[in-house]
Motif scaffolding. Structure first.
Motif, short mmCIF file in Angstrom:
data_model
loop_
_atom_site.label_atom_id
_atom_site.label_comp_id
_atom_site.label_asym_id
_atom_site.label_seq_id
_atom_site.Cartn_x
_atom_site.Cartn_y
_atom_site.Cartn_z
N ALA A 50 0.74 -1.23 -0.07
CA ALA A 50 0.01 0.01 -0.06
C ALA A 50 0.80 1.35 -0.08
N ALA A 51 1.97 1.01 0.68
CA ALA A 51 2.77 2.27 0.76
C ALA A 51 3.39 2.86 -0.59
N ALA A 52 3.83 1.67 -1.28
CA ALA A 52 4.55 1.94 -2.60
C ALA A 52 3.36 2.30 -3.50
N ALA A 53 2.41 1.72 -3.44
CA ALA A 53 1.05 2.53 -4.29
C ALA A 53 0.88 3.86 -4.04
N PHE A 54 0.96 4.31 -2.86
CA PHE A 54 0.74 5.77 -2.30
C PHE A 54 1.66 6.47 -2.67
N VAL A 55 3.19 6.01 -2.56
CA VAL A 55 4.04 6.84 -2.94
C VAL A 55 4.15 7.39 -4.32
N GLU A 56 3.71 6.23 -5.33
CA GLU A 56 3.57 6.46 -6.82
C GLU A 56 2.66 7.61 -7.00
N ASP A 57 1.45 7.47 -6.55
CA ASP A 57 0.28 8.45 -6.45
C ASP A 57 0.79 9.71 -6.08
N VAL A 58 1.25 9.91 -5.03
CA VAL A 58 1.79 11.34 -4.45
C VAL A 58 2.61 11.75 -5.51
N LEU A 59 3.75 11.14 -5.79
CA LEU A 59 4.76 11.52 -6.56
C LEU A 59 4.23 12.02 -8.03
N LYS A 60 3.34 11.31 -8.36
CA LYS A 60 2.63 11.85 -9.60
C LYS A 60 1.74 13.21 -9.56
N VAL A 61 1.32 13.37 -8.38
CA VAL A 61 0.56 14.72 -8.26
C VAL A 61 1.50 15.69 -7.93
N PHE A 62 2.64 15.35 -7.21
CA PHE A 62 3.82 16.55 -7.36
C PHE A 62 4.29 16.80 -8.42
N ASP A 63 4.44 15.88 -9.53
CA ASP A 63 4.68 16.14 -10.88
C ASP A 63 3.66 16.72 -11.64
N GLY A 64 2.42 16.95 -11.20
CA GLY A 64 1.47 17.49 -11.81
C GLY A 64 0.33 16.52 -12.57
N ASP A 65 0.60 15.22 -12.24
CA ASP A 65 -0.21 14.40 -12.96
C ASP A 65 -0.97 13.26 -12.07
N GLY A 66 -2.03 12.81 -12.68
CA GLY A 66 -2.75 11.99 -11.78
C GLY A 66 -3.88 12.32 -10.66
N PRO A 67 -4.82 11.58 -10.28
CA PRO A 67 -5.71 12.01 -9.22
C PRO A 67 -4.98 12.15 -7.72
N THR A 68 -5.65 12.84 -6.92
CA THR A 68 -5.12 12.74 -5.33
C THR A 68 -5.67 11.40 -4.66
N PRO A 69 -4.70 10.84 -4.01
CA PRO A 69 -5.32 9.36 -3.83
C PRO A 69 -6.37 9.54 -2.77
N LEU A 70 -7.42 8.72 -2.79
CA LEU A 70 -8.39 8.74 -2.02
C LEU A 70 -8.28 8.75 -0.54
N THR A 71 -7.40 7.80 -0.05
CA THR A 71 -6.71 7.53 1.15
C THR A 71 -6.51 8.80 2.11
N LEU A 72 -6.24 9.78 1.14
CA LEU A 72 -5.75 11.13 1.79
C LEU A 72 -6.83 11.97 2.63
N GLN A 73 -8.08 11.60 2.11
CA GLN A 73 -9.29 12.19 2.64
C GLN A 73 -9.60 11.72 4.00
N SER A 74 -9.14 10.27 4.35
CA SER A 74 -9.42 9.97 5.65
C SER A 74 -8.60 10.69 6.72
N ILE A 75 -7.26 11.13 6.31
CA ILE A 75 -6.67 11.84 7.35
C ILE A 75 -6.62 13.41 6.98
N GLY A 76 -7.69 13.83 6.22
CA GLY A 76 -7.43 15.17 6.03
C GLY A 76 -6.33 15.89 5.44
N MET A 77 -5.75 15.17 4.34
CA MET A 77 -4.72 16.00 3.76
C MET A 77 -4.61 16.07 2.33
N ALA A 78 -5.98 15.79 1.89
CA ALA A 78 -6.09 15.88 0.21
C ALA A 78 -6.11 17.16 -0.34
N ASP A 79 -6.62 18.31 0.53
CA ASP A 79 -6.26 19.62 -0.16
C ASP A 79 -5.04 20.33 -0.05
#
Ligand SMILES: Cc1cc2nc3c(=O)[nH]c(=O)nc-3n(C[C@H](O)[C@H](O)[C@H](O)COP(=O)(O)OP(=O)(O)OC[C@H]3O[C@@H](n4cnc5c(N)ncnc54)[C@H](O)[C@@H]3O)c2cc1C
Length: 467
Positions: free
Chosen positions: A319-348
């Motif tokens: 799960a951590a590897a998938a999360f890292v991939e998703d987050v790095l894509k967003v930092f690079d301006g690509d892909g959706p924000t991982p849904l799991t971030l909503q559960s910890i209030g960090m999506a915004d």
């Protein structure tokens, strides 16, 4: 003793000028320093390879460079024990140990520039074994008694030993360490591409010392499959020497120069490199065998860089590897924000950081078995995976934003712990939550350092919650 000399760490991110710099050469001199600063502040410096602000001291800084003796004993059962001065660099320890015996050290990180005491103080580790701290059987440490007078302790058992194995310099000055050596051994290595993390992990039983890399922008893996061989050949083969030459010129120098150059160009270049070039230039699917101390290390200290390394319990690694991939894509301006971030209030928060950093270095995964230490990153009862993010780009503000986001979100989602010796953005509340033995550790620190002489602003903040 010398005065007012600016100290700069490997990463160039820590600079300070202590009032006094001491380079003692005997136990008695160390005790005198401790008594002189019994109501002040003292930190110890190793070889300055930590990126976190562990070493800074406004008052006294102690450098144990003269404590570099290596003694080797063989006990009645034929087991070889090494007693090593706290200031001895690991590369010198290896050289002396190999000259004096047919043994080597039980665990190795990527480089050998650190001092032994500095390395264990932050639980320096490689892949497939415990960190070096775990193997320490006895530590001689100069600290204080209950009345605040300088005192030398020898810890070889119990909670003091477990605390001192990784103590961030907060339990006193490690004068020497003693540990059980292992017979010299060889490593067989083969680098293989893997499409998924499941494919990588499926090889773990056969290759227990393996480490692996997630290619950014490629989003697939390279596994450096490694296993200790049954036999040891004192003479290295020609292919082993050629393989080391390939690593030095091709990877340590060549690949790093290419990556550094590409980071100076528009981000499309680094993406293109990982997607279309890297896999074609790395030597894969060929097996090489070499001595462990050569195969397990690289010359990673050749070019200045900065790193954060985030440890996740083994059960979370997929799960951590998938999360890292998703987050790095967003930092690079690509892909959706991982849904799991909503559960910890960090999506915004992630959305605000979208497109601010293109990661440019392979993300390394190393498995660290659980350490018998109170606050090592892999303390606990299961292995951890250390996930490392390195930057060669300066200024580092955008990288720090990414590192900080990853550390905070992964601490909440996966109980992750950043490496104590690397970039460390967590605050006290997070540290307290992910280290269940922290209060026990603090109580032991207070016993041997009643006035907090060995703490600095960083350790006060993250360990003791003192701002
Ligand atoms: C290029 C590079 C590669 C690295 N590779 C790895 C790796 O593969 N694995 C890994 O886990 N880490 C790695 N690190 C991190 C490094 O191993 C740790 O930061 C380590 O603590 C550095 O040791 P040092 O001797 O440089 O100590 P310093 O950075 O000088 O000090 C680190 C800590 O040790 C304490 N200390 C030093 N000497 C003593 C003593 N005698 N008594 C008490 N406390 C003491 C200091 O007070 C401080 O808290 C790497 C770092 C770099 C720069």
């Amino acid at each position: 003793m010398s005065v007012a000399q600016q100290i700069i760490n490997f990463g160039g991110n820590i600079r300070f000028t202590p009032e006094r710099l001491y380079t003692p050469s005997s136990d008695a001199e160390v005790l005198t320093i401790l008594d002189r600063h019994a109501h002040g502040k003292i930190r110890v410096v190793g070889s300055l390879h930590a990126w976190s602000p562990l070493v800074p001291s406004d008052e006294a800084l102690v450098d144990l460079r003269h404590f570099d003796r290596v003694e080797v004993d063989r006990d009645a059962d034929g087991v070889v024990w090494a007693t090593v001065g706290g200031g001895c660099k690991i590369k010198h320890l290896l050289r002396k140990l190999h000259r004096m015996s047919d043994s080597t050290i039980p665990s190795l990180g990527l480089i050998t520039e650190q001092t032994i005491a500095g390395a264990i103080s932050t639980a320096t580790h490689g892949s497939g074994k415990q960190s070096l701290s775990h193997y320490m059987a006895e530590l001689r440490v100069a600290a204080y008694d209950a009345n605040g007078r300088a005192h030398i302790y020898t810890w070889n058992d119990g909670s003091e030993l477990r605390a001192a194995r990784c103590a961030l310099g907060c339990m006193g000055i490690i004068l020497s360490v003693k540990f059980r050596c292992v017979p010299k051994y060889e490593i067989a290595e083969i680098v293989q591409p893997c499409a998924t993390i499941d494919e990588v992990l499926a090889g773990e039983e056969e290759f227990p010392l393996q480490q692996f890399y997630l290619g950014p922008h490629l989003w697939s893996y390279f596994a450096q499959r490694r296993v200790a061989t049954a036999e040891f050949h004192p003479r290295r083969s020609l292919s082993a020497k050629l393989y080391r030459a390939y690593w030095f010129f091709g990877i340590d120098v060549g690949l790093h120069l290419v990556i550094k150059t590409l980071t100076m160009l528009p981000a499309g270049w680094i993406r293109f490199f990982y997607r279309h070039v890297l896999a074609k230039v790395v030597l894969m699917n060929v097996r090489f065998v070499d001595h462990s101390e050569r195969m397990l290390v690289m010359e990673h200290e050749l070019f200045k860089h900065l790193e954060i390394e985030i440890f996740v319990p083994a059960r979370h690694v997929r799960a951590a590897a998938a999360f890292v991939e998703d987050v790095l894509k967003v930092f690079d301006g690509d892909g959706p924000t991982p849904l799991t971030l909503q559960s910890i209030g960090m999506a915004d928060e992630l959305e605000k950081l979208r497109g601010t950093f293109t990661h440019h270095y392979p993300i390394t995964f190393r498995r660290v078995l659980h350490d018998d230490a109170l606050i090592a990153m892999s303390s606990g009862d299961e292995p951890y995976y250390a996930i490392s993010f390195i930057t060669y780009v300066e200024p580092r503000k955008p990288f720090f934003a990414m590192a900080s986001f990853l550390a905070h979100s992964m601490a909440r989602l996966f109980d992750a712990r950043p490496h104590w010796g690397k970039y460390f953005p967590l605050d006290h509340a997070d540290v307290e939550r992910v280290y269940p033995n922290l209060s026990q550790f603090r109580a032991i620190c207070r016993r041997v350092d009643p006035y907090g002489v060995f703490c600095n602003a960083f350790t006060d903040r993250v360990l003791f919650g003192i701002e």
